[in-house]
Design an enzyme around this catalytic site. Structure first.
Site, mmCIF file in Angstrom:
data_model
loop_
_atom_site.group_PDB
_atom_site.id
_atom_site.type_symbol
_atom_site.label_atom_id
_atom_site.label_comp_id
_atom_site.label_asym_id
_atom_site.label_seq_id
_atom_site.Cartn_x
_atom_site.Cartn_y
_atom_site.Cartn_z
ATOM 1 N N SER A 9 4.931 9.750 0.719
ATOM 2 C CA SER A 9 5.577 9.694 -0.539
ATOM 3 C C SER A 9 4.774 10.079 -1.748
ATOM 4 C CB SER A 9 5.979 8.255 -0.699
ATOM 5 O OG SER A 9 7.179 8.237 -1.314
ATOM 6 N N CYS A 10 5.463 10.241 -2.860
ATOM 7 C CA CYS A 10 4.856 10.426 -4.175
ATOM 8 C C CYS A 10 5.748 9.706 -5.177
ATOM 9 C CB CYS A 10 4.809 11.899 -4.569
ATOM 10 S SG CYS A 10 3.841 12.969 -3.501
ATOM 11 N N ASP A 11 5.267 9.581 -6.404
ATOM 12 C CA ASP A 11 6.096 9.045 -7.481
ATOM 13 C C ASP A 11 5.794 9.825 -8.744
ATOM 14 O OD1 ASP A 11 7.351 6.308 -6.479
ATOM 15 O OD2 ASP A 11 5.341 6.457 -5.654
#
Length: 420
Positions: A9-11
């Site tokens: 993931s990333c944000d």
């Protein structure tokens, strides 16, 4: 049963006035990638190109633009594109892996990370960058292995694109896409589709395709995330998950979000925003985009893993910037295993100088209590000083271009001294 995406993931976050302090737009992103992947921070000047020139991206060639803008990028060192970056006009883009009902194609095409760089190089506003990306998506498609490995890791992409005035969320599913304009307040994206019924631009066949697949009945209000993925959009901001945690952290600080607050959000381990494990936060970025056009945009990059023990170092676009040597990885030309067929048969050492020194320093911070605490304190003080210096530039509206031409590189040198 809906298939769940891998926990990778990333944000990406944006705060616009009145949620951001001081009449500025604040952008931030954590790039979460395989723990052993090196992320470099690199600069490319503006350039003009001959008509009909071709451009080699990570896997495919595209037609080159006649003019490309200056860009600063944080990117996995093995590929052409970028996880996040900014251009000389104050446009910032970060992308995320997303999955949904539409299968991810296995063919090599443009990576989402290639589209980030192409958007930055070719557009001087956020909305123009969106247009660049969707036009290229239509023409060349998205696809290809997103990991430097013979194990295949593929996904669709979402993007958060910001400039001094507004932001856009662009979410894709194969060649189909929807976009939402953000004109105030806060917005974040994570590893799920998040555009629901507020759709400001869309692929011309978006709804018709959903209807043909049985994902939408054509009667009730069209909800992009509900139709194209398995997300329960009614519970998106209440169920525990990184999208929801990011949403809560942004809203907690609404009205007072600064670069420091954004850095604090990116460092948050409890929420999972600052990822640890086999996939971890390998690079981070925060940008401050003043709405007054006479003030410079300031972009902070770590160039190292784990923002909790990294330094956000400032970069300002001015003429005559030279290459950022200490955060640039070695290159291997045609001998690079990424370029050879079959790809990824081996993995060269891509560590740049800052990465190597930070790697050793991280061990000290973890294992030698007194010395580690002292080192952490020193880098925190250094960062605080740089933020204060940048704030004074924004408050006084006074920029000495000669002084900031090597700003990022000088900060890297200071950080290296602390580690040695």
């Amino acid at each position: 049963m809906s298939p769940g995406p891998p926990p990778r993931s990333c944000d990406t976050f944006v705060a616009l006035p009145p949620a951001a302090a001081g009449g500025r737009v604040v952008f931030g992103k954590n790039s979460d990638r395989p723990a052993d992947e090196v992320q470099e921070v690199v600069y490319f000047p503006a350039a003009t190109h001959p008509p009909g020139a071709a451009l080699e991206c990570t896997y495919v060639r595209v037609a080159q633009a006649e003019r490309t803008h200056a860009v600063v990028l944080s990117r996995p060192a093995w590929l052409w594109g970028a996880e996040m970056g900014a251009n000389e006009h104050g446009v910032c883009i970060g992308n995320e892996a997303v999955w949904g009902r539409e299968e991810v194609g296995g063919d090599e095409a443009l990576l989402g990370m290639d589209l980030v760089r192409l958007g930055l190089e070719r557009a001087d506003t956020a909305e123009k960058a969106l247009t660049v990306i969707v036009d290229l998506l239509e023409k060349y498609g998205q696809g290809g292995n997103c990991m430097e490995s013979h194990m295949v890791f593929t996904y669709h992409n979402s993007f958060l694109i910001a400039d001094r005035k507004e932001a856009w969320v662009l979410e894709t599913s194969g060649k189909y896409w929807a976009a939402e304009k953000v004109e105030g307040g806060v917005r974040n994206i994570s590893n799920q589709l998040s555009i629901t019924t507020k759709i400001d631009r869309e692929h011309p066949e978006l709804k018709e395709y959903a209807k043909s697949k049985g994902w939408w009945d054509g009667e009730k209000e069209f909800d992009f995330a509900a139709a194209y993925s398995y997300v329960n959009t009614a519970r998106m901001t209440t169920t525990r998950g990184r999208y929801c945690e990011g949403y809560k952290l942004l809203n907690k600080h609404k009205g007072s979000i600064t670069s420091e607050i954004m850095m604090k959000i990116l460092r948050d381990k409890e929420s999972g925003i600052n990822m640890e494990g086999q996939f971890m936060t390998t690079g981070s970025m925060v940008s401050v985009l003043p709405q007054e056009p006479n003030l410079p945009c300031i972009h902070f990059f770590t160039g190292t893993p784990d923002p909790a023990r990294s330094v956000f170092k400032p970069f300002i676009f001015v003429p005559n910037i030279t290459q950022l040597l200490k955060t640039s990885s070695p290159t291997f030309g045609h001998d690079d295993p990424v370029k050879k067929q079959p790809r990824f048969q081996n993995k060269p050492d891509r560590r740049h100088e800052l990465y190597k020194k930070h790697e050793s320093a991280a061990v000290v911070m973890e294992t030698i209590e007194g010395k580690g605490k002292e080192m952490l304190k020193e880098i925190q003080e250094m960062e605080k000083q740089k933020i204060s210096e940048m704030e004074s530039i924004l408050q006084n509206g006074c920029l000495d271009t000669n002084q900031v031409v090597n700003l990022f590189s000088q900060c890297v040198e200071e950080e290296l001294k602390i580690y040695s």
